[in-house]
Design an enzyme around this catalytic site. Structure first.
Site, PDB file in Angstrom:
ATOM      1  N   ASP A  86       4.145  -4.957   3.535  1.00 49.37           N
ATOM      2  CA  ASP A  86       3.594  -3.849   4.321  1.00 49.37           C
ATOM      3  C   ASP A  86       4.393  -3.763   5.622  1.00 49.37           C
ATOM      4  OD1 ASP A  86       2.089  -1.951   5.633  1.00 49.37           O
ATOM      5  OD2 ASP A  86       0.209  -3.083   5.621  1.00 49.37           O
ATOM      6  N   HIS A  91       0.847  -1.202   0.000  1.00 47.47           N
ATOM      7  CA  HIS A  91       0.000   0.000   0.000  1.00 47.47           C
ATOM      8  C   HIS A  91       0.875   1.242   0.000  1.00 47.47           C
ATOM      9  CE1 HIS A  91      -0.051   1.524   4.275  1.00 47.47           C
ATOM     10  NE2 HIS A  91       0.115   0.262   4.619  1.00 47.47           N
ATOM     11  N   ASP A 141       5.582   2.664   7.202  1.00 39.77           N
ATOM     12  CA  ASP A 141       4.213   2.224   6.868  1.00 39.77           C
ATOM     13  C   ASP A 141       3.592   3.168   5.857  1.00 39.77           C
ATOM     14  OD1 ASP A 141       1.650   1.235   6.836  1.00 39.77           O
ATOM     15  OD2 ASP A 141       1.123   1.947   8.829  1.00 39.77           O
ATOM     16  N   GLU A 186      -5.407   1.776   1.904  1.00 32.87           N
ATOM     17  CA  GLU A 186      -5.280   0.613   2.803  1.00 32.87           C
ATOM     18  C   GLU A 186      -5.630   1.017   4.217  1.00 32.87           C
ATOM     19  OE1 GLU A 186      -3.187  -2.091   5.703  1.00 32.87           O
ATOM     20  OE2 GLU A 186      -3.018   0.068   5.441  1.00 32.87           O
ATOM     21  N   GLU A 187      -5.190   2.219   4.582  1.00 33.68           N
ATOM     22  CA  GLU A 187      -5.361   2.683   5.960  1.00 33.68           C
ATOM     23  C   GLU A 187      -6.827   2.939   6.316  1.00 33.68           C
ATOM     24  OE1 GLU A 187      -3.114   2.364   7.982  1.00 33.68           O
ATOM     25  OE2 GLU A 187      -1.149   2.695   7.066  1.00 33.68           O
ATOM     26  N   HIS A 199       2.066   4.747  12.829  1.00 33.32           N
ATOM     27  CA  HIS A 199       0.926   5.660  12.645  1.00 33.32           C
ATOM     28  C   HIS A 199       1.123   7.005  13.336  1.00 33.32           C
ATOM     29  CE1 HIS A 199      -2.278   2.584  11.118  1.00 33.32           C
ATOM     30  NE2 HIS A 199      -1.188   2.657  10.372  1.00 33.32           N
TER      31      HIS A 199
HETATM   32  N1  TRP Z   1      -1.474  -2.945   7.685  1.00 30.71           N
HETATM   33  C1  TRP Z   1      -1.303  -2.278   8.940  1.00 30.71           C
HETATM   34  C2  TRP Z   1      -1.193  -0.800   8.659  1.00 30.71           C
HETATM   35  O1  TRP Z   1      -0.921  -0.412   7.558  1.00 30.71           O
HETATM   36  C3  TRP Z   1      -0.077  -2.724   9.691  1.00 30.71           C
HETATM   37  C4  TRP Z   1      -0.132  -4.136  10.129  1.00 30.71           C
HETATM   38  C5  TRP Z   1      -0.598  -4.587  11.295  1.00 30.71           C
HETATM   39  C6  TRP Z   1       0.280  -5.246   9.380  1.00 30.71           C
HETATM   40  N2  TRP Z   1      -0.497  -5.932  11.323  1.00 30.71           N
HETATM   41  C7  TRP Z   1       0.049  -6.362  10.182  1.00 30.71           C
HETATM   42  C8  TRP Z   1       0.835  -5.402   8.130  1.00 30.71           C
HETATM   43  C9  TRP Z   1       0.348  -7.635   9.729  1.00 30.71           C
HETATM   44  C10 TRP Z   1       1.140  -6.669   7.694  1.00 30.71           C
HETATM   45  C11 TRP Z   1       0.891  -7.773   8.482  1.00 30.71           C
HETATM   46  O2  TRP Z   1      -1.401  -0.018   9.554  1.00 30.71           O
HETATM   47 ZN    ZN Z   2      -0.617   1.641   8.592  1.00 31.53          ZN
END
Ligand code: TRP
Ligand code: ZN
Length: 316
Positions: free
Chosen positions: A199, A124, A136, A170-171, A286
Site C-alpha cells: 500500500d 487495496h 495510493d 480500504e479507504e 489523498h
Molecule cells: N493505508 C493508508 C491509506 O490508504 C495509507 C497509510 C498510512 C499506510 N499509513 C500506512 C499504508 C502504513 C501502509 C502502512 O490511506
Molecule cells: Zn489512502
C-alpha cells in the site's frame, strides 16, 4: 528492471544445485536429488507503469476517481481481472456492502501448490473520492498484478499455493480485507502461512519502509534491499492502517512495504535515500494531484522487484 543481482543464500543454493546436477548426470549412485530453488524474476517497471496509466485513464473517464461504489472502481476491477484471467489465474469476486454501496474484493489463485500452505500478496484497489489514487494505491495494485503475471509467465510452480488479492473499500476503514478475513473459516485462515501487503510503494519523495510484524517476512524484504544496497527503516506511519491489519488480528503472519504518506522526510532520511527534507513523502496523499505524475519510478521499481522476490522466496 534489473538494478543488481542480490547475492543471497538462495542464489548460492542455485549454484550448488547446478553443480550437484552436473555430478548427478555423471551418475553417482545414491546421490539424493537436490531441491530445486527458483530465483525471482526482475519485474519490469515499464509494465507496472503501464498498469498505472490504465488506472489513471479509468479515473479520468469516471469522474476523476476509482473510489468504492463508483464506476471507476468497477472499471479498475475489470481491468485487473481481465489480465489475470488471460494469464490463467482462477479469479473470484467477493462482494460486500459498505455505506449502502456494493464493494468488491478480487481474489486470484494460481493453480497448484499445497493449499494447506498459502502465501498471499495483496493491495487495496480503491482510491479516495478526491483523486485517481495512483500512488495510493495504484502503485501496490500494479506491482502485485505484475508479480502475479510474472508467476504465470515463468509458469512458476512453488511448493506453496499462491493467492493474490485486490481489496475494496480500504479507504473506508479496511472494509474489504476485514470482510475477507471475517468470512474465512478458521481452517482456511490457518492455511494462510503469510500475507504480504503493498500500500503506497511509489511515493514521489520516497522512504523505504518495511513492516516489522512477522520476523521471517520482514527479513526476506530486508535481504532484498540489502542485496541492492538500499537502507530500510521500520514502517511506523500509522502502523495497522492498511489491509494487513485484519490478517494480523486473525493470527496470520504479515509483512509489507511502504514508501511514506503525509509524514515529512527528515535530513537523516535524505542522507540515506536522497529526496527533499522537510517535505512529505507524498505531498499528494489523498488529493487530486495523486496522478501518474505522483510516482517515483525508482521506488516503484525497487518495491516491485522486492514484492516478486518475497513471493518467490516465501513460497518454496
Ligand atoms: N493505508 C493508508 C491509506 O490508504 C495509507 C497509510 C498510512 C499506510 N499509513 C500506512 C499504508 C502504513 C501502509 C502502512 O490511506
Ligand atoms: Zn489512502
Amino acid at each position: 528492471m534489473k538494478l543488481s543481482v542480490p547475492v543471497t543464500g538462495r542464489a548460492a543454493a542455485t549454484v550448488a544445485v547446478a553443480v550437484a546436477t552436473l555430478f548427478t548426470t555423471g551418475s553417482i549412485a545414491g546421490a539424493a536429488p537436490a531441491p530445486k530453488v527458483a530465483a525471482a524474476p526482475d519485474i519490469s517497471v515499464t509494465n507496472v507503469k503501464a498498469h498505472l496509466s490504465q488506472l489513471q485513464s479509468i479515473a479520468t473517464a469516471n469522474g476523476g476517481n476509482r473510489a468504492h461504489g463508483r464506476a471507476g472502481y468497477t472499471a479498475s476491477i475489470n481491468y485487473v481481472r481481465g489480465k489475470l484471467d488471460a494469464a490463467g489465474f482462477t479469479t473470484t469476486l467477493q462482494s460486500f456492502t459498505s455505506g449502502g454501496r456494493t464493494g468488491y474484493n478480487l481474489i486470484a489463485d494460481w493453480p497448484g501448490g499445497d493449499t494447506n500452505s498459502v502465501i498471499m500478496a495483496g493491495s487495496h484497489l480503491d482510491s479516495v473520492t478526491s483523486g485517481a489514487g495512483i500512488n495510493d494505491n495504484g502503485s501496490g495494485s500494479a506491482a502485485v498484478l505484475e508479480t502475479a503475471l510474472a508467476v504465470a509467465a515463468a509458469d512458476y510452480q512453488p511448493t506453496k499455493h499462491l493467492r493474490f488479492a485486490w481489496w475494496g473499500a480500504e479507504e473506508l476503514g479496511l472494509v474489504g480485507s476485514k470482510y475477507y478475513v471475517n468470512n474465512l473459516s478458521s481452517a482456511n485462515r490457518a492455511r494462510i502461512s503469510g500475507y504480504l501487503n503493498f500500500d503506497m510503494i511509489g511515493s514521489p519523495n520516497p522512504g523505504y519502509f518495511v513492516y516489522d510484524d512477522d520476523p521471517t517476512i520482514e527479513q526476506t524484504f530486508k535481504d532484498y534491499f540489502a542485496g541492492i544496497g538500499v537502507a530500510t527503516e521500520i514502517e511506523t506511519e500509522g502502523d495497522g492502517r492498511s489491509d494487513h491489519a485484519p490478517f494480523k488480528s486473525a493470527g496470520v503472519p504479515v509483512g509489507g512495504l511502504f514508501t511514506g504518506a503525509s509524514r515529512t522526510k527528515t535530513a537523516a532520511q535524505v542522507a540515506k535515500w536522497g529526496g527533499t527534507s522537510g517535505q512529505a513523502f507524498d505531498r499528494c496523499y489523498h488529493s487530486s494531484c495523486d496522478t501518474t505524475s505522483n510516482i517515483s519510478d525508482t521506488a516503484l521499481n525497487r518495491n516491485s522487484d522486492a514484492a516478486a522476490y518475497a513471493v518467490w522466496e516465501l513460497s518454496q
